[in-house]
Design a protein around this motif. Structure first.
Motif, short mmCIF file in Angstrom:
data_model
loop_
_atom_site.label_atom_id
_atom_site.label_comp_id
_atom_site.label_asym_id
_atom_site.label_seq_id
_atom_site.Cartn_x
_atom_site.Cartn_y
_atom_site.Cartn_z
N VAL A 1 101.66 42.32 50.34
CA VAL A 1 100.25 42.50 50.02
C VAL A 1 99.89 43.97 50.32
O VAL A 1 99.20 44.62 49.55
CB VAL A 1 99.38 41.56 50.87
CG1 VAL A 1 97.91 41.74 50.54
CG2 VAL A 1 99.81 40.12 50.66
N ARG A 2 100.40 44.43 51.44
CA ARG A 2 100.24 45.85 51.78
C ARG A 2 101.62 46.41 52.08
O ARG A 2 102.45 45.76 52.70
CB ARG A 2 99.36 46.00 53.02
CG ARG A 2 97.87 45.87 52.74
CD ARG A 2 97.12 45.72 54.02
NE ARG A 2 97.08 46.97 54.79
CZ ARG A 2 96.72 47.02 56.08
NH1 ARG A 2 96.40 45.91 56.72
NH2 ARG A 2 96.69 48.16 56.72
N PHE A 3 101.85 47.63 51.60
CA PHE A 3 103.09 48.31 51.94
C PHE A 3 102.71 49.77 52.14
O PHE A 3 102.31 50.44 51.20
CB PHE A 3 104.12 48.17 50.80
CG PHE A 3 105.48 48.68 51.17
CD1 PHE A 3 106.52 47.78 51.37
CD2 PHE A 3 105.75 50.03 51.33
CE1 PHE A 3 107.78 48.23 51.72
CE2 PHE A 3 106.99 50.48 51.70
CZ PHE A 3 108.03 49.58 51.89
N GLU A 4 102.75 50.21 53.37
CA GLU A 4 102.24 51.55 53.65
C GLU A 4 103.27 52.37 54.40
O GLU A 4 103.98 51.86 55.28
CB GLU A 4 100.95 51.45 54.47
CG GLU A 4 99.84 50.84 53.65
CD GLU A 4 98.60 50.52 54.46
OE1 GLU A 4 97.63 50.02 53.87
OE2 GLU A 4 98.60 50.76 55.69
N ILE A 5 103.34 53.64 54.03
CA ILE A 5 104.22 54.56 54.74
C ILE A 5 103.37 55.70 55.31
O ILE A 5 102.63 56.36 54.57
CB ILE A 5 105.31 55.13 53.81
CG1 ILE A 5 106.21 53.99 53.32
CG2 ILE A 5 106.13 56.19 54.51
CD1 ILE A 5 107.28 54.43 52.37
N ASP A 6 103.47 55.86 56.61
CA ASP A 6 102.80 56.98 57.26
C ASP A 6 103.74 58.18 57.11
O ASP A 6 104.68 58.36 57.90
CB ASP A 6 102.55 56.64 58.72
CG ASP A 6 101.77 57.74 59.42
OD1 ASP A 6 101.68 58.85 58.86
OD2 ASP A 6 101.27 57.48 60.52
#
Lengths: 196, 496, 162, 419
Positions: free
Chosen positions: A111-116
């Motif tokens: 649903v969310r896929f985030e890369i800092d």
């Protein structure tokens, strides 16, 4: 283990001899510099310097730049939210929130896929860990920006970047295994991996 | 004392009670024999054929789960033939098991994965397609069933037959077409559904509540006691402290109380630990704005409370206490307020509609307070005579100037909590010490002080049997402003 | 009482429930009895057995799906059970099988309703008469491509006759 | 070699199934004799006769009976008439000849072990035979051979029939018990053995039809006379079923120790249509195959077969002619066990499916040569690892064919690889 004793260099015989040595060395170096400069000024030899950013730079095909997520043929994200990239990541820069996919056969998707990206060390372990070839490190190396920019890349950004302008085949054919596993992967597939 | 039998297990002399199987003996001796279908709380099925051991003099390898210890028997789990047999037994299990690991919640605590690392054959023999079966079936409010992942160990069927006696599950058809399931996909309705998830050695049964929430290898587990009812089952709370979140509750084996099981209600207690349900900061009601005012500083609230206590005579102050706190918390609370401050008005706070003697026959009891007996003992300790029962109305009727209240922690145990709080509104000053908070239902109390949840404290509780059991390990609290009762009392001490 | 089962069936079910030491033992004979009457066992039969005779549906369904003689689909008039085991294979099962298939295909070509359903079953215990086949409850032995078609045609006339 | 007729003494008689015929040929005489004896004496008598179970395993019958606790109040006798082993049709033949023989045998056996109730478990495909048997039971009740106080004695005994529903595994004794209890026919974990805890957890003896049918003769004529027939360790006669392309397939009663070659060539009349012998499966589909050379050396008894690394089993001799593809036969065998595996134990459930898969690959010539070794490895790891013997029954013939006819299989695969 032990200590290796090295003899001290013999002291220079006199100051003049030493100075002579320095001057001739510099002169020899300058001679080469001047020769190449003149050759290139007169266009007798090609210059290796790129006028970046006006001129594009080319990197090796294996360059590990900015991440992107590959897609299924229908444009959906390939990622199954298995968290293996997040597990492998030494910088702990990947955040995933998994959810139930409406399609019964897919079951799980991010649903969310985030890369800092500020934490990322571009080691490529996420790419290695992925069992479905869903995340790759692409050829983009220009990541400069200002403090006000978004430094956490979202799933939408990672999945479809207009600036790649189709330059990267981020759509993977279903059940197409990694070439190393499946040797029958065609040349066609290999060609489409990275293009600048 | 039953008769003891001695035998040799991997070269060690082992003595166990007569009638024990080699598997039980090995479990006691911490000798790991791989197994899928054996479970200490269920009858022996002997179908996975994984727990093979070598017995001197026997014609072939024997399964240890059905091998009763005979005196002088020489058993080996280390011989090459045994190891080879284990490798092949696992290979047979993996033959039709789908490669679902990336999307399977069991990954990380899966029997197949764990044993593969230990005894795997490490060279895939399988070249043919697998048998396909229905996936992601809805078989209950807490359950998702994937029949393809099932290795037909029949533990769930035996659980249904032997423990809950509902018999809702069966294995249909035969051979490698066998399918686990309920009759035509009917729903399992009992209160112990998630135990099926626990006993499933693979990811055939997964928990709807935990489904896809987190990978298990990220979770830390801490031993505690379930606060859901007076049975007080031993549990393990699984959470991710760096996220300040809790993800699931699993039972811990305790033969004297809950055996291996835990009811679904007990697992629901988890919802009261996560930030959404919690009071994260101290708050006071702002009558002008008709809203709560939160503050990151708790010290001013404690100071205000201390000033009130100092201002009022002890007989104008009342304590209102629910039965969901630890013995140590009660001891400290009563020691300070009753013994030191001389407050004598102590009221119990319970659910008025509770059917205290109810029992579902397995674990869940009608008394939804984990520490009723502990509270009664603590009251007796400070010389207050009381019978178990809700005294909130009595407290309101007495019209004290200040009420210091320890709220019930788990809201499903107190369905009338909002109405009870509304009754308290008529009082001048109520200092409510609470773990959870509901902005939509709560109004008008003088102050709210945030307390730690059950997974965030250590202590003891006394269950219905009178057994005093330990909440062994604690997670860090969800927010730094969340306090232990002892911290609040220490604060009051300082002020007064 | 349910009107699903006829009085005779109900009587038989009661009889079987009394006949053995446990009620559960009656599951197999009861299912046989239902199948003899209706040709197959429907979901409603299983539910009725639970409702009226306290035979748990999971237990009944387990038995129903485990044993290969029970049918859970609407049957054709003639159930052909052709043995495909060792001896029958050696003695010409394949020819018989293709002859039957050929005969069944004719129905398709003609667009007629086929009164046969073909099943492969394990050994029927009549290997001295291989290849063997069971049509409903009648045994047919020493089959070959010719006589099997004759048998099927004979059934045909029965089917059209009724 | 002399061929005494014990079971087949009714062959050729008109109306052989009727009670009248049976009584005319000394029927129910043994029962009179038995009821005059003590149960323990009867067990000793059967022990002395050396009778071994005719179902396949050849376990001494008297010994099996002696395991049953004497003081248990409730005991059961079950007749295993679920004849499903491919190649076997001898039990059906007994019912066809004279079901009273079985009924009398069961009454005597029940008296010996002290059972009050017995069931004959028959596969449901034997529609006619079941009717004959029920008729015989009915007649026996009417004439006082069954029911309360049989023939005026204190012994009361009930006999009933129970029909299977199409599962080979119900021929395994504990599978049969499960099925009789109205469950899936899955074999039960042993120990406890059925003699202590079987049907409804009560002591139970399960005997094959043929075993029970010879009991009256043994009781009537005495164990010495029975011992005189056959070999030292395998006394008596046995029914042998011969099938395949022989001139006279059928059931033959032969003394144990009879030469296999002679049986095929003399009794069954040799192969038909001028075919030559390629191999023989001596004891039903689960017995390892014997090559034509080996056939000449073995005799029909438990020991000789065991020495040849195969088994007498149920006595089903399947004759395989030259020209018959062993790949096809192995595929059929493995498919059969795959279809019949109850699915309880993992090695059998998955192993039979795996073998079937590999075998189909070979049959379609989509296999590699090393698949033959793989099959042997799978078979080795299935054998002796499960609750019942079905897994062994699949593993043994697979290994035998894959070893003895490995070259044939390999060349079959190779021909495929080259088109």
């Amino acid at each position: 283990m032990g200590i290796i004793r090295v003899n001290r260099p013999a002291a220079d015989r006199n100051a003049f001899e030493a100075a002579w040595g320095y001057v001739t060395s510099i002169a020899k170096g300058m001679q080469l510099t001047m020769k190449i400069m003149l050759k290139q000024l007169l266009k007798l030899e090609k210059s290796e310097t790129l006028e970046w950013p006006e001129q594009p730079a080319t990197y090796s095909e294996r360059f590990k730049g900015k991440h992107f997520l590959t897609q299924r043929e229908d444009g959906q994200v390939r990622c199954t939210a298995c968290f293996l990239c997040a597990t492998a990541c030494p910088a702990e820069c990947i955040f995933i929130e998994a959810g139930e996919h409406p399609d019964h056969r897919i079951e799980k998707y991010p649903v969310r896929f985030e890369i800092d990206i500020l934490r990322c060390v571009f080691c490529g372990l996420c790419e290695e860990a992925c069992p479905v070839d869903a995340i790759r490190l692409g050829p983009e190396y220009v990541m400069a920006g200002s403090a006000g920019d978004k430094w956490v890349y979202t799933k939408e950004y990672l999945l479809a970047r207009p600036q790649l302008q189709g330059g990267i085949a981020s759509i993977k054919v279903e059940n197409d295994k990694h070439p190393a596993i499946n040797k029958i992967a065609s040349v066609e597939n290999n060609k489409s991996v990275v293009r600048h | 004392m039953s008769k003891q039998v001695s035998f040799t297990l991997d070269g060690q002399e082992v003595t166990v009670p007569q009638g024990w199987t080699v598997m039980q003996a090995a479990r006691q001796e911490k000798v790991a024999i791989p197994h899928f279908c054996w479970h200490p709380g269920l009858k022996v099925a002997g179908v996975c054929r994984f727990c093979l051991v070598h017995v001197e003099g026997a014609r072939k390898l024997e399964i240890s789960c059905n091998l009763v210890v005979q005196p002088g028997m020489v058993v080996s789990t280390l011989r090459d033939e045994v190891k080879q047999a284990h490798k092949w037994a696992l290979e047979f299990h993996l033959l039709n098991h789908p490669l679902d690991c990336p999307i399977c919640d069991q990954a990380g605590e899966c029997g197949l994965q764990d044993y593969y690392m230990e005894v795997g054959l490490y060279q895939s023999q399988m070249t043919r397609p697998k048998v396909l079966k229905p996936k992601a079936l809805d078989v209950g409010s807490e359950l998702v069933l994937d029949t393809e992942r099932c290795i037909l160990c029949s533990k769930c069927v035996r659980f249904e037959d032997e423990v809950t006696k509902t018999g809702a599950l069966g294995i249909f058809a035969r051979g490698d077409r066998s399918i686990i399931g309920t009759y035509h996909g009917q729903k399992i309705t009992h209160q112990y559904q998630e135990n099926l998830v626990d006993i499933c050695p693979v990811g055939a049964f997964t928990s709807r509540r935990f489904r896809f929430k987190q990978r298990v290898w990220f979770l830390k587990e801490k031993s505690s006691i379930c606060p859901g009812c007076s049975t007080g089952c031993a549990i393990k709370v699984h959470g991710k402290p760096e996220m300040r979140r809790y993800f699931r509750v699993k039972p811990e084996e305790d033969q004297s109380v809950n055996g291996h099981w835990l009811c679904d209600k007990g697992r629901m207690t988890l919802e009261h630990l996560n930030p959404e349900a919690r009071l994260m900061q101290a708050a006071r009601w702002q009558a002008a704005q008709q809203a709560w005012e939160f503050s990151p500083q708790t010290a001013p609230f404690i100071r205000e409370l201390a000033q009130e206590i100092a201002r009022l005579a002890p007989q104008d102050i009342a304590l209102l206490v629910s039965a969901q706190y630890t013995n140590e918390e009660y001891a400290e609370f009563f020691d300070y307020f009753v013994k030191q401050r001389g407050i004598t008005q102590v009221y119990q706070w319970r659910e008025p509609s509770e059917a205290r003697d109810d029992f579902d026959g397995l674990l869940l009891r009608g008394d939804h307070n984990a520490n009723t007996r502990g509270l009664m003992a603590a009251l007796k300790q400070v010389g207050i005579k009381a019978k178990i029962g809700d005294q909130l109305e009595k407290c309101v009727a007495a019209k004290p100037q200040l009420v210091i209240a320890l709220s019930p922690e788990i809201s499903f145990t107190a369905p009338s909590l909002p109405e009870q709080l509304a009754q308290l509104n008529s009082l001048a000053r109520v200092s409510l010490w609470t773990t959870h908070f509901s902005a939509s239902q709560w109004t008008q109390l003088w102050q709210l002080l945030p307390l730690r949840g059950f997974a965030e404290k250590i202590g003891t509780v006394t269950n219905y049997q009178g057994k005093t059991r330990v909440l062994k390990e604690a997670f860090p609290p969800v927010a730094s402003e969340v306090l232990a009762i002892s911290q609040i009392i220490a604060g009051l001490h300082k002020e007064l | 009482m349910s009107s699903l089962f006829s009085p005779e069936i109900r009587q038989k079910i009661e009889h079987y429930l009394q006949r053995y030491e446990t009620r559960r033992s009656a599951i197999l004979p009861i299912l046989h009895c239902i199948q003899d009457e209706y040709g197959w066992v429907k979901e409603e039969h299983v539910l009725a057995l639970e409702e009226h005779y306290q035979l748990p549906r999971v237990q009944v369904e387990e038995v129903l799906t485990f044993y290969s003689m029970y049918r859970q689909q609407e049957p054709k008039q003639f159930r052909l059970m052709l043995c495909d085991n060792l001896v029958c294979t050696m003695m010409g099962y394949k020819e018989v099988d293709s002859a039957i298939r050929g005969h069944l295909q004719e129905y398709q070509h003609k667009g007629k309703d086929c009164p046969f359903s073909l099943e492969k079953v394990p050994c029927l215990g009549v290997c001295d008469g291989a290849p063997a086949m069971l049509i409903n409850k009648t045994r047919h032995l020493n089959l070959d491509a010719n006589n099997v078609v004759a048998i099927l045609k004979n059934c045909d006339t029965l089917a059209t006759g009724t | 070699m002399e061929k005494p007729k014990i079971v087949t003494r009714f062959a050729g008689l008109a109306d052989s199934r009727s009670l009248d015929t049976y009584l005319r040929h000394d029927g129910y005489q043994a029962l009179h004799k038995a009821l005059a004896m003590k149960p323990a004496e009867l067990i000793e008598l059967v022990k002395a006769s050396g009778l071994r179970g005719r179902g396949g395993a050849g376990f001494p019958t008297g010994l099996k009976w002696s395991f049953v606790p004497k003081d248990a109040p409730e005991k059961y006798l079950l007749c295993n008439n679920d004849e499903g082993e491919p190649g076997t049709f001898k039990d059906r033949y007994i019912l066809e000849l004279s079901p009273h023989m079985l009924v009398e045998g069961m009454i005597i056996s029940a008296y010996a072990i002290g059972a009050q109730k017995a069931y004959i478990y028959t596969r449901c495909e034997f529609y006619e035979e079941i009717a004959w048997m029920e008729q015989a039971i009915h007649e026996a009740y009417r004439h006082g051979y069954l029911g309360a106080n049989i023939l005026g004695s204190k012994f009361s005994f009930d006999l009933d029939h129970y029909g299977g529903a199409g599962a080979y595994i119900c021929g395994e004794e504990t599978g049969l018990i499960s099925s009789l209890e109205g469950k899936k026919g899955q074999p039960k974990l042993k120990p406890p053995f059925p003699a202590l805890s079987g049907y409804l957890n009560k002591p139970t003896v399960v005997n094959n039809t043929e075993t029970l049918a010879v009991i009256p003769w043994i009781v009537q004529h005495g164990p010495e006379k029975y011992r005189a027939i056959g070999t030292e360790k395998s006394p008596g006669t046995k029914l042998f079923c011969i099938s395949g392309p022989v001139k006279r397939p059928g059931v033959y009663e032969l003394p144990l120790g009879y030469p296999l070659q002679k049986f095929i060539e003399d009794d069954a009349g040799g192969l038909r249509d001028g075919k030559t012998l390629k191999a023989v499966i001596p004891g039903g589909a689960s017995a390892p195959v014997l090559t034509a050379d080996e056939v000449a050396k073995v005799t029909l008894d438990y020991e000789s077969m065991a020495n040849a690394k195969t088994m007498l089993g149920s006595g089903a001799v399947i004759v395989i002619p030259e020209g018959q593809s062993m790949v096809e036969l192995l595929k059929v065998t493995v498919d059969f066990f795959h279809h019949e595996s109850c699915g309880q134990c993992t090695p059998c459930r998955e192993g039979t499916g795996w073998l079937s898969n590999v075998m189909h690959g070979i049959y379609q010539r989509k296999a590699k040569l090393k698949d033959v070794e793989k099959m042997i490895a799978i078979a080795n790891n299935m054998e002796g690892r499960t609750i019942c013997a079905l897994s062994d029954a699949c593993a043994m013939p697979t290994r035998a064919i894959a070893t003895k006819f490995g070259d044939e299989i390999r060349s079959y695969i190779q021909r495929g690889n080259h088109g």
